[in-house]
Design a protein around this motif. Structure first.
Motif, PDB file in Angstrom:
ATOM      1  N   PHE A 212       0.806  -1.216   0.000  1.00 46.48           N
ATOM      2  CA  PHE A 212       0.000   0.000   0.000  1.00 46.48           C
ATOM      3  C   PHE A 212       0.844   1.274   0.000  1.00 46.48           C
ATOM      4  N   GLN A 213       2.143   1.140   0.258  1.00 50.07           N
ATOM      5  CA  GLN A 213       2.993   2.325   0.326  1.00 50.07           C
ATOM      6  C   GLN A 213       3.170   2.991  -1.034  1.00 50.07           C
ATOM      7  N   ILE A 214       3.400   2.188  -2.042  1.00 52.57           N
ATOM      8  CA  ILE A 214       3.598   2.741  -3.378  1.00 52.57           C
ATOM      9  C   ILE A 214       2.331   3.442  -3.857  1.00 52.57           C
ATOM     10  N   GLU A 215       1.190   3.036  -3.299  1.00 48.63           N
ATOM     11  CA  GLU A 215      -0.074   3.649  -3.700  1.00 48.63           C
ATOM     12  C   GLU A 215      -0.179   5.085  -3.203  1.00 48.63           C
ATOM     13  N   GLY A 216       0.379   5.360  -2.022  1.00 45.72           N
ATOM     14  CA  GLY A 216       0.444   6.743  -1.569  1.00 45.72           C
ATOM     15  C   GLY A 216       1.424   7.541  -2.395  1.00 45.72           C
ATOM     16  N   LYS A 217       2.538   6.910  -2.762  1.00 43.11           N
ATOM     17  CA  LYS A 217       3.549   7.605  -3.554  1.00 43.11           C
ATOM     18  C   LYS A 217       3.034   7.963  -4.944  1.00 43.11           C
ATOM     19  N   ARG A 218       2.083   7.180  -5.452  1.00 41.39           N
ATOM     20  CA  ARG A 218       1.632   7.444  -6.813  1.00 41.39           C
ATOM     21  C   ARG A 218       0.816   8.731  -6.910  1.00 41.39           C
TER      22      ARG A 218
END
Length: 422
Positions: A212-218
């Motif tokens: 889910f971390q990369i989803e915030g970064k996107r």
């Protein structure tokens, strides 16, 4: 509880899928953390809910809440991260010989890009009823997680390499976190954090494995798509450490293009230090991939990146490429960005500027193309690195003679009183 806009968590290696309601970090079909998971969405549901105007007015990344993998009834843990400025950089562009804009994520609440991911992580951890959050970090993620844990009322326990910059180790302690300095490299601190997660059941924020971390970064990709809607750049440039930042941005850019919110996507340029070049080497199919990171750009000093596959996919799908720069080139870029545009970046945040310069020299970026460079961290995170670039201050006595010795006698009437008298 509603997470109906998220379909599955899908393994990037074998395609096995998992329930997004679970706390699952990696696919158990693979040894170690090789089975990185990708969040798959139901975009029909998202588009139905997303009614925000793409007018460039972005107060925070939560403008794109409908794209984020959080339950519809979860209360975000936020410090108004995201919504960072995209500024024209004409003087920097003149130096580099290309049209440049700077996306300055160093102005995020804890001073770095990672706040985008951390806000999502702590929101999910608190909603899942977790009391303790943890991660391994070279410094920035540690400070970010500590700040958001404090905001969300959670305990925070962080593992950092003992050589991390002192400023980055002070900041999380101010936020009340336990900071455990591991005698070893970032990769050793990382491995220990995974063992601790299994043993104690703490919620792990590590962007390399927490899907889910990369989803915030996107959300930086969503913001750039919106901010450049009428003038999409030819290139977007990032430094790369674990690889999830550039991959996240590309996912956001690609989503908005595929949903016809914007007309096109830029090419991605990934920049790594020569002493931490594993993703670059994998992308260019080098055989001698070094697993020991040696660079002053501590925020990207990763010897064994866990998101190499996602990063290389972003470079390939976008038609971009990767290159490396030396530590000396990074320091030169840090001072260049500062003296031309008044933006103070830490070494990892300045590395993309060094990358643009090298890409221009090699003809990768043409003079008639436009570029956005993303500053991922404030220079206040690592003043020791900057000191190497600028040298010592000049000592003088409280005397005009000493000033004159440096700058000469002032023009005009000597001895004129600046208050208007003589």
């Amino acid at each position: 509880m509603t997470l109906d806009h998220v379909d599955t968590l899908e393994c990037t290696l074998c395609g096995e899928t998992y329930d997004p309601e679970q706390v699952v970090y990696t696919c158990p079909n693979h040894d170690g953390v090789a089975g990185i998971l990708e969040v798959q969405y139901d975009y029909d549901v998202i588009v139905d809910r997303f009614d925000a105007e793409l007018d460039g007015n972005i107060e925070s990344q939560w403008k794109y809440r409908d794209f984020l993998p959080v339950d519809t009834d979860a209360t975000p843990v936020t410090l108004d991260e995201g919504g960072t400025p995209l500024v024209d950089a004409p003087r920097l562009g003149d130096e580099l010989g290309v049209d440049v804009r700077v996306k300055n994520d160093g102005v995020n609440p804890t001073g770095c890009f990672k706040d985008r991911a951390t806000s999502v992580a702590v929101t999910k951890a608190r909603y899942a009823g977790r009391d303790v959050v943890t991660c391994a970090s070279t410094g920035n993620a540690a400070a970010s997680l500590a700040g958001y844990a404090a905001r969300g009322g959670l305990d925070c326990r962080i593992f950092v390499p003992a050589a991390a910059p002192e400023g980055k180790l002070v900041q999380p302690r101010v936020y009340g976190a336990d900071v455990l300095a591991v005698e070893g490299s970032y990769d050793e601190a990382y491995d220990l954090s995974l063992e601790v997660t299994q043993e104690y059941g703490w919620y792990n924020r590590n962007a390399a494995i927490n899907p889910f971390q990369i989803e915030g970064k996107r959300t930086v990709g969503h913001e750039l798509a919106e901010q450049t809607r009428g003038e999409i750049p030819d290139w977007v440039v990032f430094s790369m450490g674990d690889g999830c930042t550039i991959a996240g941005c590309w996912k956001g850019l690609r989503e908005f293009a595929e949903l016809d919110f914007v007309d096109d996507t830029p090419k991605m340029l990934g920049v790594q230090p020569e002493g931490a070049s594993a993703i670059h080497d994998a992308f260019h199919e080098h055989d001698d991939v070094d697993t020991v990171a040696d660079t002053l750009a501590d925020a990207v000093a990763v010897g064994r990146p866990r998101n190499t596959l996602k990063a290389c996919r972003a470079l390939e799908e976008s038609g971009g490429t990767a290159l490396t720069v030396s530590d000396e080139e990074i320091l030169d870029a840090e001072t260049l960005l500062g003296r031309t545009e008044g933006i103070y970046a830490e070494p990892a945040g300045a590395a993309p500027v060094a990358g643009i310069r090298k890409a221009r020299e090699r003809g990768i970026i043409e003079a008639d193309e436009s570029v956005v460079t993303v500053v991922t961290g404030s220079g206040l995170k690592d003043t020791a690195g900057a000191k190497r670039a600028v040298g010592p201050v000049t000592d003088i006595t409280p005397s005009l003679d000493d000033v004159a010795a440096h700058y000469g006698t002032p023009a005009g009437e000597a001895g004129q009183d600046p208050r208007g008298g003589r």
